[in-house]
Design a protein around this motif. Sequence first.
Motif, PDB file in Angstrom:
ATOM      1  N   ASP A 182       0.844  -1.243   0.175  1.00 57.39           N
ATOM      2  CA  ASP A 182       0.040   0.169  -0.026  1.00 57.39           C
ATOM      3  C   ASP A 182       0.822   1.237   0.032  1.00 57.39           C
ATOM      4  OD1 ASP A 182      -2.266  -1.611   0.077  1.00 57.39           O
ATOM      5  OD2 ASP A 182      -2.343  -1.396   2.407  1.00 57.39           O
ATOM      6  N   TYR A 183       0.613   2.345  -0.787  1.00 51.90           N
ATOM      7  CA  TYR A 183       1.220   3.423  -0.856  1.00 51.90           C
ATOM      8  C   TYR A 183       0.394   4.583  -0.887  1.00 51.90           C
ATOM      9  CZ  TYR A 183       4.749   0.600  -3.012  1.00 51.90           C
ATOM     10  OH  TYR A 183       5.588  -0.466  -3.515  1.00 51.90           O
ATOM     11  N   VAL A 184       0.703   5.685  -0.260  1.00 51.85           N
ATOM     12  CA  VAL A 184       0.050   7.187  -0.122  1.00 51.85           C
ATOM     13  C   VAL A 184       0.673   7.961  -1.210  1.00 51.85           C
ATOM     14  CG1 VAL A 184      -0.424   8.923   1.003  1.00 51.85           C
ATOM     15  CG2 VAL A 184      -0.692   6.853   2.181  1.00 51.85           C
ATOM     16  N   ILE A 185      -0.251   8.454  -1.855  1.00 48.91           N
ATOM     17  CA  ILE A 185       0.446   9.483  -3.266  1.00 48.91           C
ATOM     18  C   ILE A 185       1.127  10.653  -2.422  1.00 48.91           C
ATOM     19  CG2 ILE A 185      -0.285  10.824  -4.932  1.00 48.91           C
ATOM     20  CD1 ILE A 185      -2.653   8.756  -5.753  1.00 48.91           C
ATOM     21  N   ASP A 186       2.243  10.839  -3.024  1.00 50.08           N
ATOM     22  CA  ASP A 186       3.196  11.878  -2.191  1.00 50.08           C
ATOM     23  C   ASP A 186       2.702  13.243  -2.602  1.00 50.08           C
ATOM     24  OD1 ASP A 186       5.019  13.356  -0.678  1.00 50.08           O
ATOM     25  OD2 ASP A 186       6.574  12.522  -1.948  1.00 50.08           O
ATOM     26  N   THR A 187       1.655  13.858  -2.345  1.00 51.16           N
ATOM     27  CA  THR A 187       1.213  15.203  -2.725  1.00 51.16           C
ATOM     28  C   THR A 187       2.019  16.109  -1.846  1.00 51.16           C
ATOM     29  OG1 THR A 187      -0.736  15.121  -1.393  1.00 51.16           O
ATOM     30  CG2 THR A 187      -1.082  14.571  -3.678  1.00 51.16           C
ATOM     31  N   GLU A 188       2.234  15.897  -0.438  1.00 55.41           N
ATOM     32  CA  GLU A 188       3.051  16.992   0.288  1.00 55.41           C
ATOM     33  C   GLU A 188       4.275  17.488  -0.264  1.00 55.41           C
ATOM     34  OE1 GLU A 188       2.743  16.000   4.563  1.00 55.41           O
ATOM     35  OE2 GLU A 188       0.724  15.250   4.590  1.00 55.41           O
TER      36      GLU A 188
ATOM     37  N   PHE B 127      -4.921  17.667  -4.554  1.00 53.74           N
ATOM     38  CA  PHE B 127      -5.841  16.101  -4.609  1.00 53.74           C
ATOM     39  C   PHE B 127      -4.909  15.093  -3.588  1.00 53.74           C
ATOM     40  CE2 PHE B 127      -2.055  16.140  -7.385  1.00 53.74           C
ATOM     41  CZ  PHE B 127      -1.644  15.038  -7.417  1.00 53.74           C
ATOM     42  N   GLU B 128      -5.531  14.081  -3.512  1.00 54.19           N
ATOM     43  CA  GLU B 128      -5.162  13.031  -2.567  1.00 54.19           C
ATOM     44  C   GLU B 128      -5.545  11.606  -3.252  1.00 54.19           C
ATOM     45  OE1 GLU B 128      -6.755  14.109   1.091  1.00 54.19           O
ATOM     46  OE2 GLU B 128      -8.493  13.135   0.874  1.00 54.19           O
ATOM     47  N   GLY B 129      -4.794  10.714  -2.706  1.00 56.85           N
ATOM     48  CA  GLY B 129      -5.017   9.375  -2.854  1.00 56.85           C
ATOM     49  C   GLY B 129      -3.844   8.035  -2.456  1.00 56.85           C
ATOM     50  N   SER B 130      -4.170   7.120  -2.846  1.00 51.86           N
ATOM     51  CA  SER B 130      -3.353   6.080  -2.764  1.00 51.86           C
ATOM     52  C   SER B 130      -3.606   4.975  -3.644  1.00 51.86           C
ATOM     53  CB  SER B 130      -3.820   5.266  -1.224  1.00 51.86           C
ATOM     54  OG  SER B 130      -5.398   4.925  -1.095  1.00 51.86           O
ATOM     55  N   PHE B 131      -2.610   3.895  -3.490  1.00 52.22           N
ATOM     56  CA  PHE B 131      -2.756   2.777  -4.326  1.00 52.22           C
ATOM     57  C   PHE B 131      -1.797   1.578  -3.897  1.00 52.22           C
ATOM     58  CE2 PHE B 131       1.255   4.966  -5.879  1.00 52.22           C
ATOM     59  CZ  PHE B 131       2.165   4.037  -6.193  1.00 52.22           C
ATOM     60  N   SER B 132      -2.503   0.626  -4.301  1.00 52.46           N
ATOM     61  CA  SER B 132      -1.714  -0.888  -3.966  1.00 52.46           C
ATOM     62  C   SER B 132      -1.219  -1.409  -5.185  1.00 52.46           C
ATOM     63  CB  SER B 132      -2.893  -1.612  -3.245  1.00 52.46           C
ATOM     64  OG  SER B 132      -2.319  -2.669  -2.678  1.00 52.46           O
TER      65      SER B 132
ATOM     66  N   VAL C 288     -10.433  16.934 -23.861  1.00 56.60           N
ATOM     67  CA  VAL C 288      -9.386  17.207 -23.122  1.00 56.60           C
ATOM     68  C   VAL C 288      -8.513  16.099 -22.714  1.00 56.60           C
ATOM     69  CG1 VAL C 288     -10.724  17.090 -20.855  1.00 56.60           C
ATOM     70  CG2 VAL C 288      -8.614  18.584 -20.901  1.00 56.60           C
ATOM     71  N   GLU C 289      -7.203  16.198 -22.482  1.00 59.20           N
ATOM     72  CA  GLU C 289      -6.289  14.975 -21.943  1.00 59.20           C
ATOM     73  C   GLU C 289      -5.897  15.311 -20.477  1.00 59.20           C
ATOM     74  OE1 GLU C 289      -1.917  13.009 -23.112  1.00 59.20           O
ATOM     75  OE2 GLU C 289      -2.624  14.741 -24.269  1.00 59.20           O
ATOM     76  N   ILE C 290      -6.167  14.434 -19.662  1.00 57.68           N
ATOM     77  CA  ILE C 290      -5.646  14.370 -18.398  1.00 57.68           C
ATOM     78  C   ILE C 290      -4.238  13.495 -18.415  1.00 57.68           C
ATOM     79  CG2 ILE C 290      -6.176  13.448 -15.946  1.00 57.68           C
ATOM     80  CD1 ILE C 290      -7.703  15.982 -17.125  1.00 57.68           C
ATOM     81  N   TYR C 291      -3.245  14.087 -17.816  1.00 63.04           N
ATOM     82  CA  TYR C 291      -1.995  13.388 -17.399  1.00 63.04           C
ATOM     83  C   TYR C 291      -1.972  13.216 -15.997  1.00 63.04           C
ATOM     84  CZ  TYR C 291       2.977  12.506 -17.174  1.00 63.04           C
ATOM     85  OH  TYR C 291       4.142  12.086 -16.818  1.00 63.04           O
ATOM     86  N   LEU C 292      -1.498  12.013 -15.640  1.00 66.29           N
ATOM     87  CA  LEU C 292      -1.097  11.793 -14.143  1.00 66.29           C
ATOM     88  C   LEU C 292       0.316  11.280 -14.237  1.00 66.29           C
ATOM     89  CD1 LEU C 292      -4.003  10.339 -14.855  1.00 66.29           C
ATOM     90  CD2 LEU C 292      -4.223  10.714 -12.381  1.00 66.29           C
ATOM     91  N   SER C 293       0.907  11.967 -13.275  1.00 73.95           N
ATOM     92  CA  SER C 293       2.343  11.170 -12.826  1.00 73.95           C
ATOM     93  C   SER C 293       2.112  11.129 -11.199  1.00 73.95           C
ATOM     94  CB  SER C 293       3.310  12.450 -13.019  1.00 73.95           C
ATOM     95  OG  SER C 293       4.755  12.052 -12.495  1.00 73.95           O
ATOM     96  N   ILE C 294       2.092   9.905 -10.701  1.00 72.19           N
ATOM     97  CA  ILE C 294       2.030   9.504  -9.519  1.00 72.19           C
ATOM     98  C   ILE C 294       2.964   8.840  -8.747  1.00 72.19           C
ATOM     99  CG2 ILE C 294       0.428   8.405  -8.073  1.00 72.19           C
ATOM    100  CD1 ILE C 294      -1.194  10.702  -9.557  1.00 72.19           C
ATOM    101  N   GLU C 295       3.607   9.403  -7.588  1.00 64.82           N
ATOM    102  CA  GLU C 295       4.597   8.586  -6.754  1.00 64.82           C
ATOM    103  C   GLU C 295       4.060   8.514  -5.596  1.00 64.82           C
ATOM    104  OE1 GLU C 295       8.862  10.349  -4.969  1.00 64.82           O
ATOM    105  OE2 GLU C 295       8.463  10.291  -7.154  1.00 64.82           O
TER     106      GLU C 295
END
Length: 190
Positions: A23-29, A54-59, A179-186
Amino acid sequence: MKKTLLAAALTTLLAAPAASANDYVIDTEGAHAFIQFKINHLGYSWLLGRFNDFEGSFSYDESNPEAASVEVTIDTASIDSNHGERDTHLRSGDFLDVEKFPQSTFVSTGFEPDGNGGGVLHGEFTLRGVTKEIKFEVDQVGAGEDPWGNTRRGFEGSYTFALADYGIDYELGPDAEEVEIYLSIEGIQQ
């Protein structure tokens, strides 16, 4: 009575699912995650912008990538096109209608791995109160330990959709219907 409450509390804690090593928390901070957009401007150039909040998480488990999942919530009022007057218009009822719809969400429903850490992500995307099933390709950028002892994992992907699909019918010309949405998630492993 105290023993009963203590026993109930312990039972609840033991039964609660613990955070998995996957489990990961998206590093927005730390500003290591971005949600950006790109739309044609009158057929002459591209208008670029982003959502600042924004906020989020992933597994994600390398031994079972099919079980990957992600959830993201976007504060729609945080739209930023680097032009205050335009941003006010984008927040209005003509576009995002942020007073009525303060959040946009994505919740995954499945993942088809490609064998290289990426694959096709399926999910439900909600914008302006409209929820649609979508799918888009994602690529794993990398994974490993950072200089501070945390484990990080990053992905990128993009999704293009018609504004009309989400109830946005403001006339911007034929070149600006999508519209194109681009995501770069760490993410930082929990």
